[in-house]
Design a protein around this motif. Structure first.
Motif, PDB file in Angstrom:
ATOM      1  N   PHE A   1      -5.201   1.462  58.840  1.00 59.39           N
ATOM      2  CA  PHE A   1      -4.132   1.286  59.828  1.00 59.39           C
ATOM      3  C   PHE A   1      -2.772   1.198  59.138  1.00 59.39           C
ATOM      4  CE2 PHE A   1      -1.179  -1.477  62.082  1.00 59.39           C
ATOM      5  CZ  PHE A   1      -1.096  -0.842  63.321  1.00 59.39           C
ATOM      6  N   ASP A   2      -2.692   0.449  58.030  1.00 59.99           N
ATOM      7  CA  ASP A   2      -1.430   0.311  57.297  1.00 59.99           C
ATOM      8  C   ASP A   2      -0.922   1.674  56.828  1.00 59.99           C
ATOM      9  OD1 ASP A   2      -1.407  -2.485  57.538  1.00 59.99           O
ATOM     10  OD2 ASP A   2      -2.620  -2.725  55.723  1.00 59.99           O
ATOM     11  N   HIS A   3      -1.818   2.495  56.289  1.00 59.94           N
ATOM     12  CA  HIS A   3      -1.430   3.826  55.826  1.00 59.94           C
ATOM     13  C   HIS A   3      -0.951   4.689  56.990  1.00 59.94           C
ATOM     14  CE1 HIS A   3      -3.788   2.649  52.253  1.00 59.94           C
ATOM     15  NE2 HIS A   3      -3.053   3.539  51.609  1.00 59.94           N
ATOM     16  N   ASP A   4      -1.700   4.655  58.106  1.00 60.71           N
ATOM     17  CA  ASP A   4      -1.332   5.478  59.261  1.00 60.71           C
ATOM     18  C   ASP A   4       0.004   5.030  59.850  1.00 60.71           C
ATOM     19  OD1 ASP A   4      -3.649   6.895  58.939  1.00 60.71           O
ATOM     20  OD2 ASP A   4      -4.737   5.922  60.580  1.00 60.71           O
ATOM     21  N   GLU A   5       0.201   3.717  59.945  1.00 59.61           N
ATOM     22  CA  GLU A   5       1.455   3.184  60.493  1.00 59.61           C
ATOM     23  C   GLU A   5       2.631   3.578  59.602  1.00 59.61           C
ATOM     24  OE1 GLU A   5       3.757   0.879  63.282  1.00 59.61           O
ATOM     25  OE2 GLU A   5       1.761   1.814  63.314  1.00 59.61           O
ATOM     26  N   PHE A   6       2.431   3.483  58.297  1.00 61.54           N
ATOM     27  CA  PHE A   6       3.485   3.816  57.339  1.00 61.54           C
ATOM     28  C   PHE A   6       3.892   5.276  57.461  1.00 61.54           C
ATOM     29  CE2 PHE A   6       4.724   5.007  52.890  1.00 61.54           C
ATOM     30  CZ  PHE A   6       5.899   4.278  52.833  1.00 61.54           C
ATOM     31  N   VAL A   7       2.931   6.182  57.509  1.00 62.72           N
ATOM     32  CA  VAL A   7       3.260   7.608  57.521  1.00 62.72           C
ATOM     33  C   VAL A   7       3.851   8.032  58.869  1.00 62.72           C
ATOM     34  CG1 VAL A   7       1.047   8.576  58.335  1.00 62.72           C
ATOM     35  CG2 VAL A   7       2.447   9.865  56.712  1.00 62.72           C
ATOM     36  N   HIS A   8       3.348   7.479  59.973  1.00 57.42           N
ATOM     37  CA  HIS A   8       3.882   7.878  61.284  1.00 57.42           C
ATOM     38  C   HIS A   8       5.284   7.308  61.507  1.00 57.42           C
ATOM     39  CE1 HIS A   8       0.591  10.102  63.221  1.00 57.42           C
ATOM     40  NE2 HIS A   8      -0.215   9.365  62.493  1.00 57.42           N
ATOM     41  N   THR A   9       5.524   6.079  61.088  1.00 53.28           N
ATOM     42  CA  THR A   9       6.867   5.503  61.193  1.00 53.28           C
ATOM     43  C   THR A   9       7.848   6.289  60.333  1.00 53.28           C
ATOM     44  OG1 THR A   9       5.962   3.286  61.595  1.00 53.28           O
ATOM     45  CG2 THR A   9       8.248   3.425  60.858  1.00 53.28           C
ATOM     46  N   SER A  10       7.416   6.641  59.124  1.00 50.95           N
ATOM     47  CA  SER A  10       8.261   7.434  58.227  1.00 50.95           C
ATOM     48  C   SER A  10       8.552   8.801  58.816  1.00 50.95           C
ATOM     49  CB  SER A  10       7.581   7.602  56.859  1.00 50.95           C
ATOM     50  OG  SER A  10       7.316   6.367  56.261  1.00 50.95           O
ATOM     51  N   PHE A  11       7.536   9.416  59.389  1.00 53.15           N
ATOM     52  CA  PHE A  11       7.703  10.750  59.959  1.00 53.15           C
ATOM     53  C   PHE A  11       8.751  10.741  61.065  1.00 53.15           C
ATOM     54  CE2 PHE A  11       6.550  14.010  63.111  1.00 53.15           C
ATOM     55  CZ  PHE A  11       6.549  15.149  62.317  1.00 53.15           C
ATOM     56  N   GLU A  12       8.723   9.723  61.931  1.00 55.38           N
ATOM     57  CA  GLU A  12       9.710   9.634  63.004  1.00 55.38           C
ATOM     58  C   GLU A  12      11.115   9.466  62.434  1.00 55.38           C
ATOM     59  OE1 GLU A  12       9.237  10.206  66.137  1.00 55.38           O
ATOM     60  OE2 GLU A  12       7.089  10.505  65.821  1.00 55.38           O
ATOM     61  N   HIS A  13      11.243   8.661  61.383  1.00 54.83           N
ATOM     62  CA  HIS A  13      12.548   8.469  60.745  1.00 54.83           C
ATOM     63  C   HIS A  13      13.049   9.782  60.147  1.00 54.83           C
ATOM     64  CE1 HIS A  13      15.770   6.520  58.452  1.00 54.83           C
ATOM     65  NE2 HIS A  13      15.399   7.299  57.446  1.00 54.83           N
ATOM     66  N   ILE A  14      12.165  10.508  59.477  1.00 54.32           N
ATOM     67  CA  ILE A  14      12.547  11.776  58.845  1.00 54.32           C
ATOM     68  C   ILE A  14      12.971  12.801  59.887  1.00 54.32           C
ATOM     69  CG2 ILE A  14      11.668  13.725  57.484  1.00 54.32           C
ATOM     70  CD1 ILE A  14       9.858  11.636  56.054  1.00 54.32           C
ATOM     71  N   ALA A  15      12.241  12.866  60.997  1.00 54.87           N
ATOM     72  CA  ALA A  15      12.592  13.800  62.070  1.00 54.87           C
ATOM     73  C   ALA A  15      13.986  13.494  62.616  1.00 54.87           C
ATOM     74  CB  ALA A  15      11.546  13.725  63.188  1.00 54.87           C
ATOM     75  N   SER A  16      14.268  12.208  62.851  1.00 53.20           N
ATOM     76  CA  SER A  16      15.595  11.814  63.340  1.00 53.20           C
ATOM     77  C   SER A  16      16.667  12.139  62.310  1.00 53.20           C
ATOM     78  CB  SER A  16      15.589  10.318  63.659  1.00 53.20           C
ATOM     79  OG  SER A  16      16.868   9.875  64.054  1.00 53.20           O
ATOM     80  N   TYR A  17      16.372  11.901  61.044  1.00 51.86           N
ATOM     81  CA  TYR A  17      17.324  12.170  59.954  1.00 51.86           C
ATOM     82  C   TYR A  17      17.661  13.666  59.913  1.00 51.86           C
ATOM     83  CZ  TYR A  17      19.229  11.966  55.164  1.00 51.86           C
ATOM     84  OH  TYR A  17      20.042  12.041  54.057  1.00 51.86           O
ATOM     85  N   PHE A  18      16.656  14.519  60.036  1.00 50.74           N
ATOM     86  CA  PHE A  18      16.881  15.961  59.998  1.00 50.74           C
ATOM     87  C   PHE A  18      17.694  16.425  61.206  1.00 50.74           C
ATOM     88  CE2 PHE A  18      14.382  16.328  56.339  1.00 50.74           C
ATOM     89  CZ  PHE A  18      14.324  17.653  55.916  1.00 50.74           C
ATOM     90  N   GLN A  19      17.402  15.906  62.388  1.00 49.36           N
ATOM     91  CA  GLN A  19      18.157  16.288  63.577  1.00 49.36           C
ATOM     92  C   GLN A  19      19.638  15.973  63.411  1.00 49.36           C
ATOM     93  OE1 GLN A  19      15.557  14.367  66.753  1.00 49.36           O
ATOM     94  NE2 GLN A  19      16.171  16.224  67.819  1.00 49.36           N
ATOM     95  N   THR A  20      19.934  14.757  62.968  1.00 47.61           N
ATOM     96  CA  THR A  20      21.323  14.336  62.782  1.00 47.61           C
ATOM     97  C   THR A  20      22.007  15.146  61.690  1.00 47.61           C
ATOM     98  OG1 THR A  20      20.748  12.083  63.469  1.00 47.61           O
ATOM     99  CG2 THR A  20      22.811  12.377  62.282  1.00 47.61           C
ATOM    100  N   SER A  21      21.324  15.369  60.573  1.00 52.03           N
ATOM    101  CA  SER A  21      21.912  16.095  59.448  1.00 52.03           C
ATOM    102  C   SER A  21      22.172  17.555  59.802  1.00 52.03           C
ATOM    103  CB  SER A  21      20.994  16.004  58.228  1.00 52.03           C
ATOM    104  OG  SER A  21      20.844  14.664  57.811  1.00 52.03           O
ATOM    105  N   LEU A  22      21.294  18.154  60.592  1.00 51.32           N
ATOM    106  CA  LEU A  22      21.498  19.542  61.017  1.00 51.32           C
ATOM    107  C   LEU A  22      22.733  19.658  61.903  1.00 51.32           C
ATOM    108  CD1 LEU A  22      17.810  20.591  61.761  1.00 51.32           C
ATOM    109  CD2 LEU A  22      19.289  21.619  60.021  1.00 51.32           C
ATOM    110  N   ARG A  23      22.920  18.699  62.812  1.00 54.56           N
ATOM    111  CA  ARG A  23      24.105  18.720  63.669  1.00 54.56           C
ATOM    112  C   ARG A  23      25.373  18.599  62.833  1.00 54.56           C
ATOM    113  NH1 ARG A  23      21.097  15.206  67.123  1.00 54.56           N
ATOM    114  NH2 ARG A  23      22.339  13.430  66.377  1.00 54.56           N
TER     115      ARG A  23
END
Length: 343
Positions: free
Chosen positions: A209-231
């Motif tokens: 669970f810790d591994h899954d939570e870590f990677v999914h939380t990170s993935f959401e952060h990365i997606a948001s980071y890319f959206q903002t940086s692209l704009r």
């Protein structure tokens, strides 16, 4: 003319742009010019260019938010160098509190922050009033810096050199902090220089669970980071367009176009590669087949915390020993996309 440097997290790119508009009168009056990382040209090396402009700045704006404080690059590298120059009397540091966060501690709390009373910009009923208050404080600093420059030496006479010891300035962003405190290291990791603290901490086991939570939380952060940086990339470069597409909860694609032609693209996905422990896979293709990747960030731990370790494929092994938190992973992967754009 004074140089105003923006130190900010890409998550706050929209707020940075609003502040830049409120500082336009300084530019139109020939009193100041602004600089931020969106002005880096294709083909330029990122760290040396940013370091050079940070070291030539007269006023350094720290755009403070939870994302700014969470970013090792902003907080440990840029802010450290900014306060070094502030203490030396070479520049004026002005923290701008953008969003509510726990900023009331040194070094930020050692100087007067803006807007008035440290009330975050997003907490004002009218954000224009907040940015106007910030702009007035920046104007005072700029006028003071310009006045000091104008009267620092008599006509036809060189300025006096203070009788102090001069130390060499760092030439890269990493040099502004201890060598092991790289911007991409996970906070609190041994590589970030906290070995002594780790010895006093109780080791723990990390569950699936810790591994899954870590990677999914990170993935959401990365997606948001890319959206903002692209704009931000589009706003800063004429002829550039972008396409961000969220495929599902485990995958997104990003494409950068120059005059209608795709010049850089990637796919980032959560991929266990047939095993149980999830990883983050990066591919230089928006239409990549499953199982194919150009870089992989896999999860490791030191008995105290989880972090990402790159395979180093896309960077020819240069960052194979890095320990990345979510913010560091986002910055690392974004740089891979920019590297393709600059080829």
């Amino acid at each position: 003319m004074a140089v105003v440097f923006f130190s900010y997290s890409h998550a706050d790119a929209d707020l940075r742009l609003q502040l830049d508009k409120h500082l336009a009168p300084l530019r139109r009056q020939g009193l100041a010019e602004g600089w931020y990382d969106g002005q880096i040209l294709a083909g330029d090396e990122l760290d040396p260019v940013i370091s050079t402009n940070l070291d030539r700045a007269d006023v350094i704006l720290l755009l403070v938010s939870a994302d700014f404080i969470n970013s090792d690059y902003c907080y440990s590298t840029e802010m450290t160098r900014a306060f070094e120059r502030h203490v030396a009397g070479e520049a004026r540091v002005i923290p701008v509190i953008l969003r509510p966060c726990d900023w009331q501690h040194p070094p930020i709390s050692t100087v007067l922050v803006t807007p008035k009373d440290g009330k975050p910009v997003t907490s004002w009923t009218n954000s224009d009033e907040a940015f106007t208050d910030v702009a007035k404080q920046v104007r005072k600093a700029v006028e003071e810096m310009n006045s000091c420059t104008k009267h620092s030496a008599a006509p036809n006479q060189p300025a006096a050199v203070p009788a102090t010891t001069v130390t060499a300035k760092p030439t890269t962003r990493e040099a502004a902090v201890p060598a092991q405190q790289h911007a991409w290291f996970a906070p609190g990791s041994a590589a970030a220089g906290t070995q002594g603290t780790n010895k006093l901490r109780i080791t723990k086991e990390f569950s699936d669970f810790d591994h899954d939570e870590f990677v999914h939380t990170s993935f959401e952060h990365i997606a948001s980071y890319f959206q903002t940086s692209l704009r931000e990339l589009v706003l800063s470069n004429e002829g550039i367009k972008e396409r961000f597409q969220r495929i599902d909860a485990r995958r997104f694609t990003a494409i950068v176009y120059n005059d209608g032609k795709s010049v850089a693209e990637c796919t980032i996905r959560i991929d266990s590669m047939g095993g149980r422990t999830p990883s983050l896979a990066y591919s230089n293709n928006a239409n990549v087949a499953d199982g194919s990747f150009n870089e992989m960030l896999h999860i490791e731990h030191d008995g105290h915390e989880l972090y990402y370790k790159p395979l180093g494929m896309a960077s020819f092994g240069r960052d194979g020993n890095a320990r990345l938190n979510a913010e560091g992973a986002a910055e690392y992967l974004w740089r891979l996309l920019l590297a393709n754009l600059q080829r």
